[in-house]
Design a protein around this motif. Sequence first.
Motif, PDB file in Angstrom:
ATOM      1  N   ALA A 101     -25.083  -2.812   4.690  1.00 23.61           N
ATOM      2  CA  ALA A 101     -23.711  -3.306   4.609  1.00 23.61           C
ATOM      3  C   ALA A 101     -23.683  -4.820   4.443  1.00 23.61           C
ATOM      4  O   ALA A 101     -22.882  -5.358   3.670  1.00 23.61           O
ATOM      5  N   VAL A 102     -24.550  -5.505   5.149  1.00 26.69           N
ATOM      6  CA  VAL A 102     -24.609  -6.965   5.029  1.00 26.69           C
ATOM      7  C   VAL A 102     -25.071  -7.361   3.634  1.00 26.69           C
ATOM      8  O   VAL A 102     -24.506  -8.266   3.000  1.00 26.69           O
ATOM      9  N   THR A 103     -26.076  -6.688   3.121  1.00 29.99           N
ATOM     10  CA  THR A 103     -26.553  -6.964   1.767  1.00 29.99           C
ATOM     11  C   THR A 103     -25.447  -6.740   0.735  1.00 29.99           C
ATOM     12  O   THR A 103     -25.337  -7.464  -0.255  1.00 29.99           O
ATOM     13  N   ALA A 104     -24.602  -5.748   0.997  1.00 28.52           N
ATOM     14  CA  ALA A 104     -23.520  -5.427   0.068  1.00 28.52           C
ATOM     15  C   ALA A 104     -22.335  -6.368   0.177  1.00 28.52           C
ATOM     16  O   ALA A 104     -21.430  -6.323  -0.667  1.00 28.52           O
ATOM     17  N   GLY A 105     -22.320  -7.224   1.216  1.00 23.98           N
ATOM     18  CA  GLY A 105     -21.264  -8.222   1.283  1.00 23.98           C
ATOM     19  C   GLY A 105     -20.430  -8.262   2.536  1.00 23.98           C
ATOM     20  O   GLY A 105     -19.417  -8.967   2.585  1.00 23.98           O
ATOM     21  N   ALA A 106     -20.831  -7.536   3.587  1.00 20.00           N
ATOM     22  CA  ALA A 106     -20.056  -7.566   4.834  1.00 20.00           C
ATOM     23  C   ALA A 106     -20.196  -8.911   5.531  1.00 20.00           C
ATOM     24  O   ALA A 106     -21.299  -9.441   5.656  1.00 20.00           O
ATOM     25  N   SER A 107     -19.082  -9.449   6.002  1.00 22.33           N
ATOM     26  CA  SER A 107     -19.075 -10.713   6.736  1.00 22.33           C
ATOM     27  C   SER A 107     -19.418 -10.508   8.204  1.00 22.33           C
ATOM     28  O   SER A 107     -19.952 -11.403   8.857  1.00 22.33           O
ATOM     29  N   TYR A 108     -19.044  -9.357   8.736  1.00 22.52           N
ATOM     30  CA  TYR A 108     -19.335  -9.007  10.126  1.00 22.52           C
ATOM     31  C   TYR A 108     -19.409  -7.498  10.202  1.00 22.52           C
ATOM     32  O   TYR A 108     -19.001  -6.775   9.272  1.00 22.52           O
ATOM     33  N   LEU A 109     -19.899  -6.991  11.323  1.00 18.73           N
ATOM     34  CA  LEU A 109     -20.022  -5.553  11.519  1.00 18.73           C
ATOM     35  C   LEU A 109     -19.294  -5.111  12.786  1.00 18.73           C
ATOM     36  O   LEU A 109     -19.447  -5.727  13.844  1.00 18.73           O
ATOM     37  N   GLY A 110     -18.516  -4.055  12.666  1.00 20.95           N
ATOM     38  CA  GLY A 110     -17.961  -3.384  13.831  1.00 20.95           C
ATOM     39  C   GLY A 110     -18.934  -2.300  14.239  1.00 20.95           C
ATOM     40  O   GLY A 110     -19.208  -1.381  13.456  1.00 20.95           O
ATOM     41  N   VAL A 130     -25.286 -11.433  10.798  1.00 19.15           N
ATOM     42  CA  VAL A 130     -23.846 -11.656  10.788  1.00 19.15           C
ATOM     43  C   VAL A 130     -23.299 -11.269  12.165  1.00 19.15           C
ATOM     44  O   VAL A 130     -23.981 -10.575  12.929  1.00 19.15           O
ATOM     45  N   PRO A 131     -22.082 -11.706  12.509  1.00 18.44           N
ATOM     46  CA  PRO A 131     -21.527 -11.348  13.810  1.00 18.44           C
ATOM     47  C   PRO A 131     -21.407  -9.841  14.001  1.00 18.44           C
ATOM     48  O   PRO A 131     -20.966  -9.115  13.102  1.00 18.44           O
ATOM     49  N   VAL A 132     -21.806  -9.382  15.169  1.00 19.31           N
ATOM     50  CA  VAL A 132     -21.679  -7.981  15.553  1.00 19.31           C
ATOM     51  C   VAL A 132     -20.537  -7.879  16.565  1.00 19.31           C
ATOM     52  O   VAL A 132     -20.545  -8.571  17.592  1.00 19.31           O
ATOM     53  N   ILE A 133     -19.563  -7.029  16.243  1.00 16.07           N
ATOM     54  CA  ILE A 133     -18.403  -6.829  17.103  1.00 16.07           C
ATOM     55  C   ILE A 133     -18.491  -5.436  17.701  1.00 16.07           C
ATOM     56  O   ILE A 133     -18.392  -4.432  16.988  1.00 16.07           O
TER      57      ILE A 133
END
Length: 208
Positions: free
Chosen positions: A119-128, A159-162
Amino acid sequence: MPSLGRLHLITDTRPGRDPLTVVRAALTVARADLVVQVRVEDSATDRETYDLARRVVALCAPYGATCLVNDRLHVALAVGAAGGHVGADDLPVAAARHVLGPAAVLGATAREPGTAAEAVTAGASYLGVGPCRPTRTKVGLPPPIGVAGVRAVAGAVDVPVIAIGGVTASAVPELRAAGAYGVAVVGALSGAADPARATTELIEALTC
């Protein structure tokens, strides 16, 4: 991308709930530390989603808080939200990034390191990441991943993990120790007798 607040409030639009009142209360305490994710029931029309999201954007603006829209990215664009969030059954992350553009905040849902990294590689700024604990605010969720699951994902991405799912203020220290940047809540605020006080407790736990 705007700086990301540590407390994410997901709107609760189930019958009997008053999401705008909860947003107002949380904003007075959390201010720019708050991210409001506009999430609606599947039965809500785009017009209903638009009307709610437009009002949330207006409420967030004076505080410098961030407004995102879950799933309905066209609504996020229409109301001038900072971005959106996509789940496992929504648009793929790369497609969502294409829709929102390079500067938008884009969250994605993940529960294990491999899909999180993708998901990060695909462009996610953060993860829920979650659900961490059992929760009744959303049906059909997979089993909780616990603190260990949050730790595994946090160790795999930059990236930030929420952390999300059954989160309360008392759970925050352990989640932060596991690598979570912040937490997302629904019932902890929408079901609170005093949402402002509940927000204070969450913010204090996140910043201590």
